[in-house]
Design a protein around this motif. Structure first.
Motif, PDB file in Angstrom:
ATOM      1  N   GLU A 121       0.832  -1.200   0.000  1.00  0.00           N
ATOM      2  CA  GLU A 121       0.000   0.000   0.000  1.00  0.00           C
ATOM      3  C   GLU A 121       0.870   1.256   0.000  1.00  0.00           C
ATOM      4  OE1 GLU A 121      -3.626   1.995   2.680  1.00  0.00           O
ATOM      5  OE2 GLU A 121      -2.622   0.155   3.347  1.00  0.00           O
ATOM      6  N   TYR A 122       1.933   1.225   0.787  1.00  0.00           N
ATOM      7  CA  TYR A 122       2.875   2.346   0.876  1.00  0.00           C
ATOM      8  C   TYR A 122       3.529   2.611  -0.483  1.00  0.00           C
ATOM      9  CZ  TYR A 122       7.353   4.569   2.250  1.00  0.00           C
ATOM     10  OH  TYR A 122       8.460   5.374   2.357  1.00  0.00           O
ATOM     11  N   LEU A 123       4.002   1.554  -1.127  1.00  0.00           N
ATOM     12  CA  LEU A 123       4.652   1.708  -2.434  1.00  0.00           C
ATOM     13  C   LEU A 123       3.655   2.157  -3.499  1.00  0.00           C
ATOM     14  CD1 LEU A 123       7.010  -1.410  -2.416  1.00  0.00           C
ATOM     15  CD2 LEU A 123       7.659   0.997  -2.161  1.00  0.00           C
ATOM     16  N   ASP A 124       2.433   1.619  -3.437  1.00  0.00           N
ATOM     17  CA  ASP A 124       1.399   2.057  -4.381  1.00  0.00           C
ATOM     18  C   ASP A 124       1.095   3.540  -4.204  1.00  0.00           C
ATOM     19  OD1 ASP A 124       1.177  -0.438  -5.518  1.00  0.00           O
ATOM     20  OD2 ASP A 124      -0.624  -1.021  -4.398  1.00  0.00           O
ATOM     21  N   LEU A 125       1.099   3.988  -2.948  1.00  0.00           N
ATOM     22  CA  LEU A 125       0.864   5.402  -2.652  1.00  0.00           C
ATOM     23  C   LEU A 125       1.958   6.272  -3.270  1.00  0.00           C
ATOM     24  CD1 LEU A 125      -0.504   7.725  -1.069  1.00  0.00           C
ATOM     25  CD2 LEU A 125       0.848   7.019   0.917  1.00  0.00           C
ATOM     26  N   LEU A 126       3.207   5.885  -3.052  1.00  0.00           N
ATOM     27  CA  LEU A 126       4.324   6.652  -3.621  1.00  0.00           C
ATOM     28  C   LEU A 126       4.286   6.630  -5.144  1.00  0.00           C
ATOM     29  CD1 LEU A 126       7.326   5.662  -1.297  1.00  0.00           C
ATOM     30  CD2 LEU A 126       5.696   7.533  -1.048  1.00  0.00           C
ATOM     31  N   ASN A 127       3.947   5.477  -5.703  1.00  0.00           N
ATOM     32  CA  ASN A 127       3.860   5.375  -7.167  1.00  0.00           C
ATOM     33  C   ASN A 127       2.731   6.236  -7.718  1.00  0.00           C
ATOM     34  OD1 ASN A 127       6.029   3.622  -7.493  1.00  0.00           O
ATOM     35  ND2 ASN A 127       4.770   1.799  -7.195  1.00  0.00           N
ATOM     36  N   LEU A 128       1.609   6.291  -6.985  1.00  0.00           N
ATOM     37  CA  LEU A 128       0.482   7.121  -7.415  1.00  0.00           C
ATOM     38  C   LEU A 128       0.892   8.587  -7.500  1.00  0.00           C
ATOM     39  CD1 LEU A 128      -2.550   7.552  -8.034  1.00  0.00           C
ATOM     40  CD2 LEU A 128      -2.915   7.754  -5.549  1.00  0.00           C
ATOM     41  N   VAL A 129       1.571   9.072  -6.460  1.00  0.00           N
ATOM     42  CA  VAL A 129       2.001  10.472  -6.449  1.00  0.00           C
ATOM     43  C   VAL A 129       3.063  10.708  -7.526  1.00  0.00           C
ATOM     44  CG1 VAL A 129       3.043  12.299  -5.051  1.00  0.00           C
ATOM     45  CG2 VAL A 129       1.432  10.701  -4.004  1.00  0.00           C
ATOM     46  N   SER A 130       3.978   9.771  -7.687  1.00  0.00           N
ATOM     47  CA  SER A 130       5.011   9.907  -8.716  1.00  0.00           C
ATOM     48  C   SER A 130       4.400   9.921 -10.110  1.00  0.00           C
ATOM     49  CB  SER A 130       6.031   8.772  -8.591  1.00  0.00           C
ATOM     50  OG  SER A 130       6.714   8.834  -7.353  1.00  0.00           O
ATOM     51  N   ASP A 131       3.420   9.050 -10.336  1.00  0.00           N
ATOM     52  CA  ASP A 131       2.744   9.027 -11.638  1.00  0.00           C
ATOM     53  C   ASP A 131       1.989  10.330 -11.882  1.00  0.00           C
ATOM     54  OD1 ASP A 131       3.712   6.526 -12.182  1.00  0.00           O
ATOM     55  OD2 ASP A 131       1.848   5.461 -11.732  1.00  0.00           O
ATOM     56  N   ALA A 132       1.427  10.898 -10.814  1.00  0.00           N
ATOM     57  CA  ALA A 132       0.710  12.172 -10.950  1.00  0.00           C
ATOM     58  C   ALA A 132       1.663  13.288 -11.366  1.00  0.00           C
ATOM     59  CB  ALA A 132       0.018  12.527  -9.632  1.00  0.00           C
ATOM     60  N   MET A 133       2.898  13.248 -10.854  1.00  0.00           N
ATOM     61  CA  MET A 133       3.890  14.248 -11.267  1.00  0.00           C
ATOM     62  C   MET A 133       4.172  14.130 -12.763  1.00  0.00           C
ATOM     63  SD  MET A 133       6.740  14.424  -8.258  1.00  0.00           S
ATOM     64  CE  MET A 133       6.618  12.838  -7.466  1.00  0.00           C
ATOM     65  N   ILE A 134       4.281  12.902 -13.232  1.00  0.00           N
ATOM     66  CA  ILE A 134       4.510  12.686 -14.666  1.00  0.00           C
ATOM     67  C   ILE A 134       3.309  13.178 -15.458  1.00  0.00           C
ATOM     68  CG2 ILE A 134       4.877  10.926 -16.437  1.00  0.00           C
ATOM     69  CD1 ILE A 134       6.285   9.246 -14.277  1.00  0.00           C
ATOM     70  N   SER A 135       2.108  12.917 -14.930  1.00  0.00           N
ATOM     71  CA  SER A 135       0.888  13.364 -15.595  1.00  0.00           C
ATOM     72  C   SER A 135       0.850  14.882 -15.715  1.00  0.00           C
ATOM     73  CB  SER A 135      -0.336  12.868 -14.818  1.00  0.00           C
ATOM     74  OG  SER A 135      -1.533  13.328 -15.408  1.00  0.00           O
ATOM     75  N   LEU A 136       1.268  15.575 -14.659  1.00  0.00           N
ATOM     76  CA  LEU A 136       1.290  17.041 -14.709  1.00  0.00           C
ATOM     77  C   LEU A 136       2.224  17.537 -15.811  1.00  0.00           C
ATOM     78  CD1 LEU A 136       1.346  18.046 -10.921  1.00  0.00           C
ATOM     79  CD2 LEU A 136      -0.571  18.203 -12.522  1.00  0.00           C
ATOM     80  N   ALA A 137       3.350  16.858 -15.970  1.00  0.00           N
ATOM     81  CA  ALA A 137       4.291  17.269 -17.011  1.00  0.00           C
ATOM     82  C   ALA A 137       3.732  16.963 -18.403  1.00  0.00           C
ATOM     83  CB  ALA A 137       5.628  16.554 -16.805  1.00  0.00           C
ATOM     84  N   LEU A 138       3.046  15.838 -18.528  1.00  0.00           N
ATOM     85  CA  LEU A 138       2.495  15.438 -19.827  1.00  0.00           C
ATOM     86  C   LEU A 138       1.327  16.330 -20.250  1.00  0.00           C
ATOM     87  CD1 LEU A 138       2.492  11.541 -19.531  1.00  0.00           C
ATOM     88  CD2 LEU A 138       3.874  12.912 -21.090  1.00  0.00           C
TER      89      LEU A 138
END
Length: 371
Positions: A219-236
């Protein structure tokens, strides 16, 4: 690395076999004086004699001379911690040379070599020229190839492949990165179900603590991945401001609900920073400044911490035990000084050109440059 223990081992093994120096010398076809010099560390046997001695005592040459090609988890952490400190305090070329020497010495210790690759990736940008930076990245890629060709540990090889893909992308080799990652990144693959199956298996075996610890880590890693993916989404989607606002709102709620600014201030800081960039690019000065204030708060938490570590909290109450099993434990991959060095570059982003004269922006910049 600890010193070689050939002399001590010959003495110990000879005593265990209850033979004299003369008896060992007769077997090897040398003088008693030669054996005495080996045991007093005044000289060492040549290669052929090492082969004979190791055969006589029924052990490998590595065991005979006391050479350990594999490092323990504690040794890996100690070396990594020393090297992170070296990159923060010593001249860059000295830190790199020490890292290279350790890589040569423990080239067959693949888990350690993997961490040296991470170390290179985290610090290569400190090199003075682009050419030197590229050379370091290529060197790290060659270490990845060595692991992939020689390591039998599936997990270590998987990590090496991901690191190689990331390094290749950093070198501008996008097609190579796609070729490496596309086959293993298909979201429809059954591999994504392995976690649920493992938890069920733990429960069937009555190992509820293992099940809870595993699901918290996941759950912790999924949380970090979710936020990291959101950062990529903001750039895209930075040209789709409405979508970016929705992403910022949703992930902002996740960060708040999971108290991520305390749990993992580094990833929270990165998200706030990317949010500030998006707002600035779209002419939203107040939104950019608000996000930068949140960024500052997270960075201050990192810089003011007595020690930079990964950790759990009241909700993730079994996370610390899982973190301890990681190759580096709770150790941060970069030093506090390295984080500080990157702050000025962060505030120099071209997106902030329109707000750089704003008093609030100047205060934040001064806040970090005056430390």
């Amino acid at each position: 690395m600890d010193r070689l223990k050939l002399s001590d081992n010959i003495i110990r093994l000879r005593h265990e076999r209850k033979i004299t120096q003369e008896e060992l010398a007769n077997f090897l076809g040398v003088t008693k004086a030669s054996v005495s010099k080996w045991e007093n560390a005044q000289s060492t046997p040549d290669l052929m004699l090492l082969l004979q001695i190791s055969a006589f005592f029924d052990m490998t040459i590595d065991e005979l001379i006391g050479y350990k090609a594999q490092l323990s988890r504690e040794q890996i952490r100690r070396f990594y911690g020393e090297l992170v400190g070296d990159f923060a305090k010593r001249p860059f070329h000295e830190a790199i040379e020490k890292t290279r020497n350790l890589a040569r010495r423990y080239y067959s210790c693949h888990p350690f070599l993997l961490q040296l690759i991470v170390l290179y990736w985290n610090h290569y940008m400190l090199a003075e020229s682009k050419e030197e930076q590229a050379k370091l990245l290529e060197e790290a890629v060659s270490w990845c190839d060595h692991i992939l060709e020689n390591c039998s540990d599936v997990g270590v090889c998987s990590d090496a492949l991901v690191l190689k893909a990331g390094l290749s992308l950093q070198l501008g080799k996008a097609k190579e990165t796609i070729a490496m990652l596309e086959p293993m990144s298909d979201p429809t693959r059954l591999a994504g179900q392995d976690g649920a199956l493992l938890v069920q298996a733990y429960q069937m075996e009555g190992e509820s603590e293992k099940a809870r610890g595993y699901i918290q880590a996941r759950e912790y890693l999924d949380l970090l991945n979710l936020v990291s993916d959101a950062m990529i989404s903001l750039a895209l989607y930075q040209d789709d401001f409405k979508r970016c606002q929705e992403t910022i709102c949703r992930i902002g709620n996740v960060i708040e609900q999971y108290r991520l600014e305390r749990l993992h201030p580094n990833v929270a800081a990165q998200f706030h920073y990317q949010t500030a960039v998006v707002y600035a690019l779209n002419g939203e000065e107040e939104g950019a400044l608000k996000a930068l204030r949140s960024f500052q708060k997270c960075v201050d938490r990192l810089l003011c911490a007595e020690k930079l570590t990964l950790h759990g909290d009241d909700y993730f109450d079994r996370l610390d035990a899982w973190i301890e099993t990681l190759p580096l434990g709770d150790m941060a991959p970069r030093s506090r000084k390295f984080i500080f060095r990157n702050l000025q570059a962060a505030f120099g982003h071209p997106a902030f050109e329109g707000i750089k004269e704003n008093p609030d922006f100047q205060r934040m910049l001064q806040h970090f440059t005056s430390k």
